[in-house]
Scaffold this motif. Structure first.
Motif, PDB file in Angstrom:
ATOM      1  N   GLN A 364      33.676  31.628  45.767  1.00 60.76           N
ATOM      2  CA  GLN A 364      34.319  31.730  46.860  1.00 60.76           C
ATOM      3  C   GLN A 364      35.854  30.995  46.207  1.00 60.76           C
ATOM      4  OE1 GLN A 364      33.293  29.580  50.253  1.00 60.76           O
ATOM      5  NE2 GLN A 364      35.439  29.275  51.021  1.00 60.76           N
ATOM      6  N   LYS A 365      35.906  30.214  45.419  1.00 63.25           N
ATOM      7  CA  LYS A 365      37.106  29.515  44.902  1.00 63.25           C
ATOM      8  C   LYS A 365      37.858  30.446  44.134  1.00 63.25           C
ATOM      9  CE  LYS A 365      35.852  24.661  45.429  1.00 63.25           C
ATOM     10  NZ  LYS A 365      35.349  23.292  44.546  1.00 63.25           N
ATOM     11  N   LEU A 366      37.057  31.259  43.329  1.00 61.29           N
ATOM     12  CA  LEU A 366      37.662  32.033  42.352  1.00 61.29           C
ATOM     13  C   LEU A 366      38.121  33.454  43.122  1.00 61.29           C
ATOM     14  CD1 LEU A 366      37.883  33.156  39.272  1.00 61.29           C
ATOM     15  CD2 LEU A 366      35.571  34.120  39.551  1.00 61.29           C
ATOM     16  N   ILE A 367      37.401  33.698  43.974  1.00 62.82           N
ATOM     17  CA  ILE A 367      38.078  34.967  44.958  1.00 62.82           C
ATOM     18  C   ILE A 367      39.300  34.406  45.540  1.00 62.82           C
ATOM     19  CG2 ILE A 367      37.532  36.401  46.894  1.00 62.82           C
ATOM     20  CD1 ILE A 367      34.773  36.340  46.096  1.00 62.82           C
ATOM     21  N   GLU A 368      39.285  33.462  46.164  1.00 63.29           N
ATOM     22  CA  GLU A 368      40.447  32.661  47.004  1.00 63.29           C
ATOM     23  C   GLU A 368      41.741  32.497  46.101  1.00 63.29           C
ATOM     24  OE1 GLU A 368      38.369  30.405  50.710  1.00 63.29           O
ATOM     25  OE2 GLU A 368      38.979  29.255  48.836  1.00 63.29           O
ATOM     26  N   THR A 369      41.678  32.550  44.736  1.00 62.29           N
ATOM     27  CA  THR A 369      42.828  32.656  43.933  1.00 62.29           C
ATOM     28  C   THR A 369      43.620  34.040  43.987  1.00 62.29           C
ATOM     29  OG1 THR A 369      41.675  33.560  41.920  1.00 62.29           O
ATOM     30  CG2 THR A 369      41.642  31.364  42.164  1.00 62.29           C
ATOM     31  N   GLY A 370      42.708  35.121  44.490  1.00 64.83           N
ATOM     32  CA  GLY A 370      43.398  36.401  44.454  1.00 64.83           C
ATOM     33  C   GLY A 370      43.325  37.034  43.022  1.00 64.83           C
ATOM     34  N   ALA A 371      42.946  36.565  42.003  1.00 66.84           N
ATOM     35  CA  ALA A 371      42.831  37.108  40.555  1.00 66.84           C
ATOM     36  C   ALA A 371      41.775  38.116  40.335  1.00 66.84           C
ATOM     37  CB  ALA A 371      42.547  35.838  39.677  1.00 66.84           C
ATOM     38  N   TRP A 393      33.271  42.492  35.494  1.00 66.84           N
ATOM     39  CA  TRP A 393      34.175  41.657  35.990  1.00 66.84           C
ATOM     40  C   TRP A 393      35.651  41.899  35.458  1.00 66.84           C
ATOM     41  CZ3 TRP A 393      32.670  37.291  39.529  1.00 66.84           C
ATOM     42  CH2 TRP A 393      31.383  37.232  40.016  1.00 66.84           C
ATOM     43  N   PHE A 394      36.627  42.118  36.342  1.00 64.88           N
ATOM     44  CA  PHE A 394      38.093  41.951  36.057  1.00 64.88           C
ATOM     45  C   PHE A 394      38.929  41.312  36.704  1.00 64.88           C
ATOM     46  CE2 PHE A 394      35.890  46.056  34.670  1.00 64.88           C
ATOM     47  CZ  PHE A 394      36.322  46.285  33.551  1.00 64.88           C
ATOM     48  N   PHE A 395      39.638  40.169  36.085  1.00 65.69           N
ATOM     49  CA  PHE A 395      40.673  39.335  36.808  1.00 65.69           C
ATOM     50  C   PHE A 395      42.082  39.699  36.285  1.00 65.69           C
ATOM     51  CE2 PHE A 395      37.360  35.618  35.739  1.00 65.69           C
ATOM     52  CZ  PHE A 395      36.454  36.242  36.838  1.00 65.69           C
ATOM     53  N   ASP A 396      42.869  39.722  37.136  1.00 64.22           N
ATOM     54  CA  ASP A 396      44.492  40.078  37.044  1.00 64.22           C
ATOM     55  C   ASP A 396      45.153  38.937  37.632  1.00 64.22           C
ATOM     56  OD1 ASP A 396      46.820  40.767  36.495  1.00 64.22           O
ATOM     57  OD2 ASP A 396      46.536  42.908  37.498  1.00 64.22           O
ATOM     58  N   ARG A 397      45.745  37.943  36.945  1.00 64.79           N
ATOM     59  CA  ARG A 397      46.400  36.914  37.420  1.00 64.79           C
ATOM     60  C   ARG A 397      47.582  37.136  37.860  1.00 64.79           C
ATOM     61  NH1 ARG A 397      45.008  31.412  35.540  1.00 64.79           N
ATOM     62  NH2 ARG A 397      46.536  30.764  37.213  1.00 64.79           N
ATOM     63  N   ALA A 398      48.358  38.272  37.462  1.00 67.28           N
ATOM     64  CA  ALA A 398      49.593  38.753  38.122  1.00 67.28           C
ATOM     65  C   ALA A 398      49.314  39.184  39.617  1.00 67.28           C
ATOM     66  CB  ALA A 398      50.138  40.065  37.455  1.00 67.28           C
ATOM     67  N   GLU A 400      47.754  37.497  41.844  1.00 73.79           N
ATOM     68  CA  GLU A 400      47.912  36.284  42.595  1.00 73.79           C
ATOM     69  C   GLU A 400      49.061  36.314  43.406  1.00 73.79           C
ATOM     70  OE1 GLU A 400      46.652  32.754  40.537  1.00 73.79           O
ATOM     71  OE2 GLU A 400      45.146  33.717  39.581  1.00 73.79           O
ATOM     72  N   LYS A 401      49.956  36.862  42.879  1.00 70.27           N
ATOM     73  CA  LYS A 401      51.445  36.605  43.318  1.00 70.27           C
ATOM     74  C   LYS A 401      52.115  37.767  44.077  1.00 70.27           C
ATOM     75  CE  LYS A 401      52.999  36.225  39.074  1.00 70.27           C
ATOM     76  NZ  LYS A 401      51.964  36.037  38.066  1.00 70.27           N
ATOM     77  N   ASN A 402      51.112  38.944  44.059  1.00 67.53           N
ATOM     78  CA  ASN A 402      51.461  39.955  44.951  1.00 67.53           C
ATOM     79  C   ASN A 402      50.782  39.861  46.137  1.00 67.53           C
ATOM     80  OD1 ASN A 402      51.389  42.738  45.886  1.00 67.53           O
ATOM     81  ND2 ASN A 402      51.502  43.526  43.603  1.00 67.53           N
ATOM     82  N   ALA A 403      51.402  39.846  47.306  1.00 68.24           N
ATOM     83  CA  ALA A 403      51.080  39.807  48.514  1.00 68.24           C
ATOM     84  C   ALA A 403      50.322  40.810  49.171  1.00 68.24           C
ATOM     85  CB  ALA A 403      52.295  39.436  49.552  1.00 68.24           C
ATOM     86  N   ALA A 404      50.843  42.212  48.515  1.00 71.05           N
ATOM     87  CA  ALA A 404      50.028  43.209  48.891  1.00 71.05           C
ATOM     88  C   ALA A 404      48.877  43.574  48.405  1.00 71.05           C
ATOM     89  CB  ALA A 404      51.101  44.499  48.594  1.00 71.05           C
ATOM     90  N   ARG A 405      48.661  42.964  47.317  1.00 75.31           N
ATOM     91  CA  ARG A 405      47.360  43.248  46.578  1.00 75.31           C
ATOM     92  C   ARG A 405      46.404  41.963  46.379  1.00 75.31           C
ATOM     93  NH1 ARG A 405      48.015  44.504  41.174  1.00 75.31           N
ATOM     94  NH2 ARG A 405      45.787  45.034  41.115  1.00 75.31           N
ATOM     95  N   ARG A 406      46.756  40.619  46.655  1.00 75.10           N
ATOM     96  CA  ARG A 406      46.053  39.506  46.147  1.00 75.10           C
ATOM     97  C   ARG A 406      44.811  39.458  46.942  1.00 75.10           C
ATOM     98  NH1 ARG A 406      46.297  34.541  48.429  1.00 75.10           N
ATOM     99  NH2 ARG A 406      46.432  33.843  46.423  1.00 75.10           N
TER     100      ARG A 406
END
Length: 708
Positions: A364-371, A393-398, A400-406
């Motif tokens: 849950q915490k990982l998902i809530e980062t938006g990554a 599994w794929f993460f994208d830290r960028a 997290e800062k994109n309101a439309a995608r996070r």
């Protein structure tokens, strides 16, 4: 990001390997039977010979490319230097260290010494390999070494392409693990899975880390991706790896070297990722790629509880003060190593995405980062040493800062996307890899790349359709030659002639085939003319694809007619020989008929394959455009769905794609590929026959030992 053309980012790593892997394992059988060495003692020497064979291949490929560049005026005619080979991802092998030179030299009972000297010369010439290569060939009988080398000198190994070293490593590792020669928990990641990870995260710059790097396949595939775009890997990226098994770490260094690459790989106790961070890369990585061990339950919770790489806490501790399952330790590490714009792609147990109890909290915490960016389900049997399904599994830290995608995650269920390589192994074909990547492009609103891929499929279909004319005409000529040879005997007058009906069927089929081959050529030319005028936008490509269906149908129908004509010709021959004693007749030249029949079979195979290829690429374009007709991402039942955080929360924070995409509705397959189905059956039968032979030999040996 580097813009890679559609044709460049997928390789067929299995191509040609089936020809020789069985023979390769006979080497180990020979050593087991004819030496006093245990399997863990000859594991590395065998891998050393594989390295030498592949390094020699790459040396000669680079040398040929250099000579071609000189002739073309792309480089001056001067003595070669190390950089000439490094630039072409090869080692400039000393002459005495080249596989073919050693094999051709007089043996004089000194082959072991020659191989040891070769390995030492390579280590001296290439510092990254110092201490990595086996140098104990003197322990082996010269005849055994020579037989091994001759097996590795097969045409298949001399011309094999793709990540051959890693693929052969995978095969040997699987077999050696059965013998207890290597840690059964360590296994090579199949190239098609690595390529899929590469296609999604596109590791084209900066720091690349694999904290469970095995034999280095992630680094090699990243290099292929970069160089396919015309860039120099070592100028674009820096590789770092952890590998706790020191033997496997040596193989990783060898794998990098044979591809002309370098990386910093830590091995042994200092590389146990649970407890060590040898490169100190927290927050510094542009890309993280890994296939870590699954479901480990022996990590000491006291030792790791304060680790700064675990921002989401521990995923549960059992009564023995061990972390109950280390899967989410790995997920935390991958996240923590990334910089603010970094991407990660990892292989993980399919159990992890819906695991309960304390693991839910970490997830849950990982998902809530938006990554968390993309989840892909993979069916079982992709690994040589494991049959269980897995997930990517794929993460994208960028993000997290994109309101439309996070708050969005792409769920992709690829369990129905595979091809069968053997009875126990599946993989993705190059086109399946591309199609998965194309879905990711649409998710990232990269419509242009999607359309370029569709365009490339249609262009290949057109090109292959035109090229099919020659093998079709060759088949027509071979059929005519065979018919002409049989004609005098077939026209002999007989009462109640059993040959009359099959002969009439054959000549009728031959006439129809001639007309249809001509019609195929006419349509292929007309389609090519129309294609030259087609608009490469979505509407234009859709129209061109639909127009190609008639050519694809002709490919299918012609294939059936070709097979029918071959069967009818065979029936005529069988009837003539078995019922009419044709071999004794003056009007029947049996040797020439058999020769012509063989020629017909060869041209039939070439013609059918040419038609299959042309039709295949139309079907690839169909696969994409029928699912995404507007070249934008949409939910496809049983395949893909973009879900938001609210939906994930409603499913107990599960990240299992199958829970979201549903089940694809069953549709009648009007285009069922019988040839592919028969191929799969043949593969199963071949595997079962091989197992039966092996079991019979084992039983006979056991009975013999009991008798003794």
């Amino acid at each position: 990001m580097i813009d890679v053309a559609p044709r460049q980012f997928a390789a067929d790593h299995f191509k040609g390997i089936e020809k020789f892997e069985g023979d390769l394992w006979k080497i180990a059988d020979n050593l087991r039977a004819n030496s006093n060495l245990a399997s863990n003692e000859y594991f590395m020497p065998i891998m050393g010979l594989i390295f030498l064979r592949h390094a020699t291949n790459r040396f000669y490929e680079a040398q040929a490319a250099i000579e071609a560049d000189k002739r073309a005026g792309k480089m001056p005619d001067r003595p070669l230097v190390e950089a000439d080979f490094t630039r072409r991802r090869a080692l400039n092998l000393p002459e005495a260290a080249r596989f073919d030179v050693i094999l051709k030299a007089p043996k004089d009972g000194k082959l072991g010494a020659a191989l040891t000297a070769a390995m030492e010369a390579i280590e001296a010439a290439f510092p990254p390999l110092a201490g990595q290569l086996p140098t104990d060939y003197g322990r082996f009988e010269g005849s055994v070494l020579e037989e091994m080398m001759r097996t590795f000198d097969s045409e298949g190994l001399r011309s094999a392409s793709g990540d051959v070293f890693g693929r052969i490593y995978e095969y040997f590792l699987a077999e050696f693990s059965k013998q207890g020669a290597h840690d059964g928990g360590e296994f090579f990641t199949p190239p098609s899975i690595v390529q899929t990870i590469v296609n999604v995260i596109e590791p084209d710059h900066g720091v690349i880390l694999d904290p469970a790097c095995g034999s280095g396949g992630m680094f090699v595939q990243s290099s292929h991706f970069i160089e396919d775009a015309g860039q120099d890997t070592m100028k674009r990226v820096t590789f770092y790896g952890h590998e706790k098994n020191e033997t496997t770490a040596k193989l990783a260094q060898i794998n990098l070297a044979v591809h002309g690459l370098q990386g910093t790989i830590r091995a042994g106790n200092e590389a146990i990722t649970y407890y060590k961070d040898p490169h100190e890369l927290v927050g510094k990585c542009d890309f993280v790629m890994a296939n870590p061990p699954f479901n480990v339950d022996e990590v000491d919770a006291e030792k790791v509880k304060g680790d700064k790489r675990l921002p989401f806490g521990l995923p549960g501790v059992n009564k023995g003060k061990k972390v109950s399952n280390a899967n989410y330790l790995w997920m935390s590490y991958f996240y923590s190593y990334l910089n603010e714009n970094g991407r990660a792609g990892v292989v993980m147990s399919s159990q992890a995405s819906s695991a309960g109890r304390d693991e839910v909290t970490v997830r849950q915490k990982l998902i809530e980062t938006g990554a968390v960016d993309v989840m892909i389900d993979i069916r079982g049997n992709f690994f040589y040493t494991r049959t269980v399904p897995c997930q990517l599994w794929f993460f994208d830290r960028a993000k997290e800062k994109n309101a439309a995608r996070r708050d969005q995650v792409l769920m992709l269920d690829a369990r129905q996307i595979f091809r069968k390589v053997s009875r126990s192994v599946c993989d993705f074909s190059p086109e399946q890899q591309k199609n998965i990547a194309a879905i990711i492009w649409l998710y990232r609103c990269q419509q242009g790349r999607f359309l370029k891929l569709v365009e490339s499929y249609l262009a290949q279909a057109m090109e292959l359709g035109a090229k099919a004319q020659r093998p079709l005409e060759a088949y027509e000529e071979a059929l005519g030659k065979l018919a002409d040879l049989m004609d005098p005997f077939a026209k002999v007058k007989r009462k109640d002639d059993p040959l009359a009906a099959p002969w009439d069927e054959l000549t009728s089929a031959q006439a129809t085939l001639t007309e249809d081959i001509e019609a195929f050529g006419t349509e292929a030319a007309a389609q090519a003319e129309a294609w030259a005028k087609a608009n490469p936008d979505n509407a234009g490509l859709n129209a061109a694809r639909v127009a190609l269906h008639s050519l694809a149908d002709r490919c299918r129908d012609l294939t059936k007619q070709i097979d029918l004509a071959a069967k009818l010709a065979g029936r005529v021959i069988d009837t003539a020989v078995k019922e009419l004693a044709a071999r004794d007749a003056d009007a029947w030249n049996n040797a020439e008929v058999n020769k012509a029949r063989k020629g017909l079979d060869e041209t039939r195979a070439a013609a059918v394959e040419a038609l299959r290829q042309a039709r295949y690429f139309v079907r690839q374009a169909d696969w994409l455009q029928e699912r995404f007709p507007n070249a934008v991402l949409r939910d496809v039942e049983g395949l893909v769905k973009r879900v938001d955080r609210a939906a994930i929360k409603a499913h107990d924070w599960s990240l299992t794609p199958g829970r979201y995409v549903g089940v694809a509705p069953e549709e009648p397959d009007e285009d069922f590929d019988f040839e592919e189905a028969l191929r799969a059956i043949h593969i199963d039968l071949k595997g079962l026959n091989e197992e039966a032979v092996e079991l019979a030999a084992r039983i006979a040996k056991n009975i013999e030992e009991l008798g003794a």
